[in-house]
Write a protein that holds these residues in place. Structure first.
Motif, PDB file in Angstrom:
ATOM      1  N   GLU A 166      64.223  48.093  69.369  1.00 45.82           N
ATOM      2  CA  GLU A 166      63.907  47.579  68.026  1.00 45.82           C
ATOM      3  C   GLU A 166      63.964  48.672  66.966  1.00 45.82           C
ATOM      4  N   THR A 167      63.552  49.868  67.314  1.00 49.04           N
ATOM      5  CA  THR A 167      63.524  50.956  66.335  1.00 49.04           C
ATOM      6  C   THR A 167      64.830  51.746  66.291  1.00 49.04           C
TER       7      THR A 167
ATOM      8  N   ARG B 265      55.689  38.692  72.594  1.00 45.81           N
ATOM      9  CA  ARG B 265      55.292  40.088  72.744  1.00 45.81           C
ATOM     10  C   ARG B 265      56.460  40.916  73.273  1.00 45.81           C
ATOM     11  N   GLN B 266      56.487  42.176  72.870  1.00 48.65           N
ATOM     12  CA  GLN B 266      57.504  43.084  73.384  1.00 48.65           C
ATOM     13  C   GLN B 266      57.457  43.127  74.905  1.00 48.65           C
ATOM     14  N   LYS B 267      56.269  43.084  75.451  1.00 45.27           N
ATOM     15  CA  LYS B 267      56.088  43.128  76.901  1.00 45.27           C
ATOM     16  C   LYS B 267      56.822  41.970  77.587  1.00 45.27           C
TER      17      LYS B 267
ATOM     18  N   GLN C  52      58.346  48.045  78.477  1.00 46.65           N
ATOM     19  CA  GLN C  52      57.960  47.689  77.107  1.00 46.65           C
ATOM     20  C   GLN C  52      58.359  48.805  76.152  1.00 46.65           C
ATOM     21  N   ASN C  53      58.223  50.047  76.598  1.00 43.59           N
ATOM     22  CA  ASN C  53      58.593  51.184  75.761  1.00 43.59           C
ATOM     23  C   ASN C  53      60.092  51.179  75.462  1.00 43.59           C
TER      24      ASN C  53
ATOM     25  N   ARG D  94      63.233  42.515  65.324  1.00 40.53           N
ATOM     26  CA  ARG D  94      61.766  42.534  65.318  1.00 40.53           C
ATOM     27  C   ARG D  94      61.205  41.272  64.679  1.00 40.53           C
TER      28      ARG D  94
ATOM     29  N   TYR E 115      62.025  48.526  75.359  1.00 40.81           N
ATOM     30  CA  TYR E 115      62.297  47.455  74.399  1.00 40.81           C
ATOM     31  C   TYR E 115      61.898  47.883  72.991  1.00 40.81           C
ATOM     32  N   SER E 116      60.758  48.536  72.865  1.00 40.04           N
ATOM     33  CA  SER E 116      60.306  49.022  71.562  1.00 40.04           C
ATOM     34  C   SER E 116      61.344  49.964  70.955  1.00 40.04           C
ATOM     35  N   GLN E 117      61.933  50.792  71.797  1.00 36.64           N
ATOM     36  CA  GLN E 117      62.945  51.724  71.312  1.00 36.64           C
ATOM     37  C   GLN E 117      64.244  51.021  70.941  1.00 36.64           C
TER      38      GLN E 117
END
Length: 72
Positions: free
Chosen positions: A35-36, A16-18, A28-29, A7, A31-33
């Motif tokens: 990172e978390t 941007r994550q996008k 994008q969702n 991150r 990719y966000s997952q």
């Protein structure tokens, strides 16, 4: 497991994550997952991100504070 370096490097470079999601051909969702730590990073994704950022996979996985990749 949250990947702080993954991150942090993205935010430090104002990406941007996008945009990374498009590079990896995921949503994008998703990719966000990554990172978390909700979704496990695959070897293919790790290699692509390592090349994209020019950092080691160990750095992306918070195994080292040294981002430098070993050159062959």
């Amino acid at each position: 497991m949250i990947f702080k370096n993954l991150r942090s490097i993205r935010e430090d470079r104002d990406i941007r994550q996008k945009d990374l999601a498009a590079y990896l051909n995921v949503s994008q969702n998703t990719y966000s997952q990554y990172e978390t730590g909700i979704i496990a990073l695959t070897a293919e994704v790790l290699i692509k991100l390592s090349h994209y950022y020019d950092v080691s996979i160990d750095y992306l996985l918070d195994q080292t504070d040294n981002p430098q990749r070993q050159k062959k």
